[in-house]
Design a protein around this motif. Structure first.
Motif, PDB file in Angstrom:
ATOM      1  N   GLN A   1      10.458   6.507   4.612  1.00  0.00           N
ATOM      2  CA  GLN A   1       9.385   5.532   4.756  1.00  0.00           C
ATOM      3  C   GLN A   1       9.967   4.131   4.717  1.00  0.00           C
ATOM      4  O   GLN A   1      10.965   3.890   4.025  1.00  0.00           O
TER       5      GLN A   1
ATOM      6  N   LYS B   1      -5.077  -2.024  -2.278  1.00  0.00           N
ATOM      7  CA  LYS B   1      -4.427  -0.863  -1.668  1.00  0.00           C
ATOM      8  C   LYS B   1      -5.359  -0.184  -0.693  1.00  0.00           C
ATOM      9  O   LYS B   1      -6.587  -0.312  -0.786  1.00  0.00           O
TER      10      LYS B   1
ATOM     11  N   ARG C   1       3.740   4.045  -0.111  1.00  0.00           N
ATOM     12  CA  ARG C   1       4.058   5.154  -1.001  1.00  0.00           C
ATOM     13  C   ARG C   1       3.509   6.435  -0.393  1.00  0.00           C
ATOM     14  O   ARG C   1       2.328   6.519  -0.074  1.00  0.00           O
ATOM     15  N   ARG C   2       4.403   7.397  -0.180  1.00  0.00           N
ATOM     16  CA  ARG C   2       3.961   8.635   0.441  1.00  0.00           C
ATOM     17  C   ARG C   2       4.948   9.720   0.066  1.00  0.00           C
ATOM     18  O   ARG C   2       6.124   9.603   0.348  1.00  0.00           O
TER      19      ARG C   2
ATOM     20  N   ASN D   1       7.280   9.862  -5.595  1.00  0.00           N
ATOM     21  CA  ASN D   1       6.658   8.770  -6.333  1.00  0.00           C
ATOM     22  C   ASN D   1       7.233   7.411  -5.988  1.00  0.00           C
ATOM     23  O   ASN D   1       6.926   6.433  -6.633  1.00  0.00           O
ATOM     24  N   LYS D   2       8.048   7.344  -4.986  1.00  0.00           N
ATOM     25  CA  LYS D   2       8.761   6.113  -4.682  1.00  0.00           C
ATOM     26  C   LYS D   2       7.880   5.130  -3.937  1.00  0.00           C
ATOM     27  O   LYS D   2       7.254   5.467  -2.933  1.00  0.00           O
ATOM     28  N   LEU D   3       7.832   3.918  -4.447  1.00  0.00           N
ATOM     29  CA  LEU D   3       7.135   2.815  -3.791  1.00  0.00           C
ATOM     30  C   LEU D   3       8.193   2.019  -3.045  1.00  0.00           C
ATOM     31  O   LEU D   3       9.119   1.481  -3.655  1.00  0.00           O
ATOM     32  N   THR D   4       8.067   1.954  -1.710  1.00  0.00           N
ATOM     33  CA  THR D   4       9.047   1.241  -0.889  1.00  0.00           C
ATOM     34  C   THR D   4       8.469  -0.098  -0.483  1.00  0.00           C
ATOM     35  O   THR D   4       7.384  -0.164   0.098  1.00  0.00           O
TER      36      THR D   4
ATOM     37  N   GLU E   1       2.617   4.038 -13.524  1.00  0.00           N
ATOM     38  CA  GLU E   1       1.576   4.521 -12.626  1.00  0.00           C
ATOM     39  C   GLU E   1       0.262   4.556 -13.385  1.00  0.00           C
ATOM     40  O   GLU E   1       0.213   4.952 -14.547  1.00  0.00           O
TER      41      GLU E   1
ATOM     42  N   SER F   1       0.233  10.003  -4.670  1.00  0.00           N
ATOM     43  CA  SER F   1       0.917   8.805  -4.202  1.00  0.00           C
ATOM     44  C   SER F   1      -0.023   7.630  -3.989  1.00  0.00           C
ATOM     45  O   SER F   1       0.433   6.506  -3.793  1.00  0.00           O
TER      46      SER F   1
END
Lengths: 112, 120
Positions: free
Chosen positions: A2, A49, A94-95, A98-101, B96, B105
């Motif tokens: 991503q 979001k 985020r997809r 759990n990583k938010l890019t 989170e 997510s």
């Protein structure tokens, strides 16, 4: 994999004018998209979001963002900019996992 | 949203020393993360701090350099070991949101104010 692109390093706008901060994304499947703001010498604050549903998402401080699936974009907007909106804005995706890019960030400068 | 407190907020460190950053959350959270923001750069995930088990590190980050502890659901530490000037960064703790499906997510991630480290 991503990724997020913020094509503008800096956006300048006059107070009272509408503002747009651009963001495009690349992700397999349906994206979860986020906008954060970082004021000078501060951490990140969550603005809004998109998960699903209405393509126009409203967030904090009068900001909104429009999800466009065909253009893979999630641009941040505000109808009337304030000098106090001057800050660094980050788009993120985020997809899966759990990583938010994050994107590289766009410096917004609102002038009188 | 959860209130996230980080200590220290700022520090100037000598080359070759180590510094431990503390992150305290006012509610129990499952997922805690540590990010790095180098000067003028975006944020990069260092690792996911798992309660009761080893942290999960991202590519390019290793446990020897960035040991992490997560003794309970409200606290975590990140140590930056054997620091060099290249480690001068903002280190951000994040969590989170606890409302929502675990592992979803679409859950929002909230950030602390960061720890601003300068290595001289």
């Amino acid at each position: 994999a991503q990724s997020v692109a913020q094509p503008e390093d800096q956006v300048n706008v006059a107070e009272g004018n509408p503002l747009t901060v651009k963001c495009t994304y690349s992700v397999s499947g349906n994206p979860y998209l986020f906008w954060y703001v970082q004021y000078p010498n501060r951490g990140l604050q969550f603005l809004l979001k998109y998960i699903t549903g209405d393509n126009l998402v409203k967030g904090s401080y009068g900001f909104e963002a429009e999800f466009n699936k065909s253009q893979t974009s999630f641009h941040l907007k505000k109808p009337s900019a304030l000098v106090s909106d001057s800050a660094l804005y980050f788009c993120a995706v985020r997809r899966g996992g759990n990583k938010l890019t994050f994107g590289t960030g766009t410096q917004l400068k609102v002038e009188l | 949203s959860a209130v996230i407190s980080q200590k220290p907020s700022r520090d100037i460190c000598q080359r070759g020393t180590s510094l431990t950053i503390q992150c305290q959350v006012d509610s129990q959270v499952t997922m805690m993360f540590w990010y790095r923001q180098q000067p003028g750069q975006s944020l990069t995930l260092i690792a996911t701090a798992n309660q009761g088990s080893e942290a999960t590190y991202e590519s390019g980050f290793v446990i020897d350099k960035f040991p992490i502890s997560r003794p309970n659901l409200t606290f975590s530490t990140l140590t930056v070991s054997n620091m060099s000037p290249e480690d001068s960064s903002i280190y951000l703790c994040s969590v989170e949101e606890s409302v929502g499906l675990r592992g979803f997510s679409g859950n929002t991630i909230y950030f602390g104010e960061g720890s601003w480290l300068t290595v001289v």
